[in-house]
Design a protein around this motif. Structure first.
Motif, short mmCIF file in Angstrom:
data_model
loop_
_atom_site.label_atom_id
_atom_site.label_comp_id
_atom_site.label_asym_id
_atom_site.label_seq_id
_atom_site.Cartn_x
_atom_site.Cartn_y
_atom_site.Cartn_z
N ASP A 1 2.37 18.25 -13.95
CA ASP A 1 3.41 18.85 -14.78
C ASP A 1 2.94 19.04 -16.22
OD1 ASP A 1 5.28 19.18 -12.81
OD2 ASP A 1 6.47 17.42 -13.34
N ARG A 2 2.27 18.02 -16.74
CA ARG A 2 1.77 18.10 -18.12
C ARG A 2 0.72 19.19 -18.27
NH1 ARG A 2 0.01 12.64 -18.23
NH2 ARG A 2 1.79 11.70 -17.22
N GLN A 3 -0.07 19.38 -17.22
CA GLN A 3 -1.10 20.41 -17.28
C GLN A 3 -0.49 21.82 -17.23
OE1 GLN A 3 -3.69 19.43 -14.02
NE2 GLN A 3 -4.71 17.78 -15.14
N ILE A 4 0.60 21.95 -16.50
CA ILE A 4 1.25 23.26 -16.37
C ILE A 4 2.07 23.58 -17.62
CG2 ILE A 4 3.01 24.54 -15.10
CD1 ILE A 4 2.04 23.10 -12.57
N TYR A 5 2.81 22.62 -18.10
CA TYR A 5 3.71 22.87 -19.22
C TYR A 5 3.06 22.40 -20.48
CZ TYR A 5 6.93 23.69 -15.41
OH TYR A 5 7.51 24.16 -14.27
N GLY B 1 0.82 -1.21 0.00
CA GLY B 1 0.00 0.00 0.00
C GLY B 1 0.85 1.26 0.00
N ILE B 2 1.90 1.27 0.81
CA ILE B 2 2.80 2.43 0.84
C ILE B 2 3.48 2.59 -0.51
CG2 ILE B 2 4.96 3.31 1.83
CD1 ILE B 2 4.08 1.93 4.49
N SER B 3 3.94 1.49 -1.06
CA SER B 3 4.60 1.51 -2.37
C SER B 3 3.66 2.05 -3.45
CB SER B 3 5.06 0.09 -2.73
OG SER B 3 5.56 0.05 -4.03
N ASP B 4 2.43 1.58 -3.44
CA ASP B 4 1.45 2.05 -4.43
C ASP B 4 1.17 3.55 -4.27
OD1 ASP B 4 1.32 -0.52 -5.41
OD2 ASP B 4 -0.61 -0.99 -4.47
N LYS B 5 1.12 4.03 -3.04
CA LYS B 5 0.90 5.46 -2.80
C LYS B 5 2.06 6.29 -3.36
CE LYS B 5 -2.93 5.49 -0.35
NZ LYS B 5 -4.15 6.02 -0.88
N MET B 6 3.27 5.79 -3.20
CA MET B 6 4.43 6.50 -3.73
C MET B 6 4.36 6.59 -5.25
SD MET B 6 7.60 5.04 -1.53
CE MET B 6 7.90 5.55 0.13
N LEU B 7 4.02 5.49 -5.89
CA LEU B 7 3.92 5.50 -7.35
C LEU B 7 2.76 6.39 -7.82
CD1 LEU B 7 4.64 1.74 -8.15
CD2 LEU B 7 6.21 3.70 -8.36
N ALA B 8 1.66 6.37 -7.08
CA ALA B 8 0.53 7.23 -7.42
C ALA B 8 0.91 8.69 -7.28
CB ALA B 8 -0.68 6.90 -6.54
N PHE B 9 1.72 9.02 -6.28
CA PHE B 9 2.19 10.39 -6.09
C PHE B 9 3.01 10.84 -7.29
CE2 PHE B 9 5.56 13.26 -4.49
CZ PHE B 9 4.76 14.34 -4.14
N VAL B 10 3.90 9.98 -7.74
CA VAL B 10 4.72 10.30 -8.92
C VAL B 10 3.84 10.51 -10.14
CG1 VAL B 10 6.46 9.38 -10.53
CG2 VAL B 10 6.80 9.16 -8.06
N ASP B 11 2.85 9.64 -10.33
CA ASP B 11 1.93 9.78 -11.47
C ASP B 11 1.15 11.08 -11.39
OD1 ASP B 11 2.76 7.35 -12.46
OD2 ASP B 11 1.03 6.22 -11.68
N GLU B 12 0.71 11.43 -10.18
CA GLU B 12 -0.05 12.66 -10.00
C GLU B 12 0.81 13.90 -10.29
OE1 GLU B 12 -2.61 14.87 -6.50
OE2 GLU B 12 -2.36 12.69 -6.42
N ILE B 13 2.04 13.88 -9.83
CA ILE B 13 2.96 14.99 -10.11
C ILE B 13 3.20 15.10 -11.61
CG2 ILE B 13 5.37 15.77 -9.85
CD1 ILE B 13 3.72 16.28 -7.37
N ASP B 14 3.40 13.97 -12.29
CA ASP B 14 3.62 13.98 -13.74
C ASP B 14 2.40 14.56 -14.46
OD1 ASP B 14 6.14 12.93 -13.48
OD2 ASP B 14 5.55 10.86 -13.96
N LEU B 15 1.21 14.19 -14.01
CA LEU B 15 -0.02 14.72 -14.61
C LEU B 15 -0.10 16.23 -14.43
CD1 LEU B 15 -2.78 14.22 -15.96
CD2 LEU B 15 -3.71 13.86 -13.66
#
Length: 93
Positions: A89-93, A73-87
């Motif tokens: 980023d795409r919206q900003i740039y 669960g912790i691992s999945d949250k970390m990966l979800a955080f990275v995906d959310e940040i990437d998303l």
């Protein structure tokens, strides 16, 4: 304007380490429970110590699967955080 820099690779690496640690914890718990059950069956067979040990082993069995699930669960949250940040980023740039 200050910048927030998130090192995706750090989160991805930690995610992998958490999953591995969860697997290790689970394997260690199974080994520990096997040892404790052997003690209950062979070494201590009667009395308060025996009853308390049997009770302890039963309670410890409830942890089986939980440690690994928590770390996944912790691992999945970390990966979800990275995906959310990437998303974002795409919206900003």
């Amino acid at each position: 304007m200050s910048e927030l820099i998130v090192a995706d690779s750090d989160y991805t690496s930690l995610s992998t380490k958490y999953k591995a640690k969860g697997t290790d914890l689970e394997e260690n718990l199974v080994s520990y429970l096997t040892l404790m059950e052997a003690i209950c069956e062979s070494a201590i067979k009667d009395g308060d110590v025996y009853q308390n040990l049997v009770s302890f082993v039963e309670q410890a069995k409830a942890l089986k699967g939980q440690l690994e699930n928590i770390t996944i669960g912790i691992s999945d949250k970390m990966l979800a955080f990275v995906d959310e940040i990437d998303l974002k980023d795409r919206q900003i740039y």
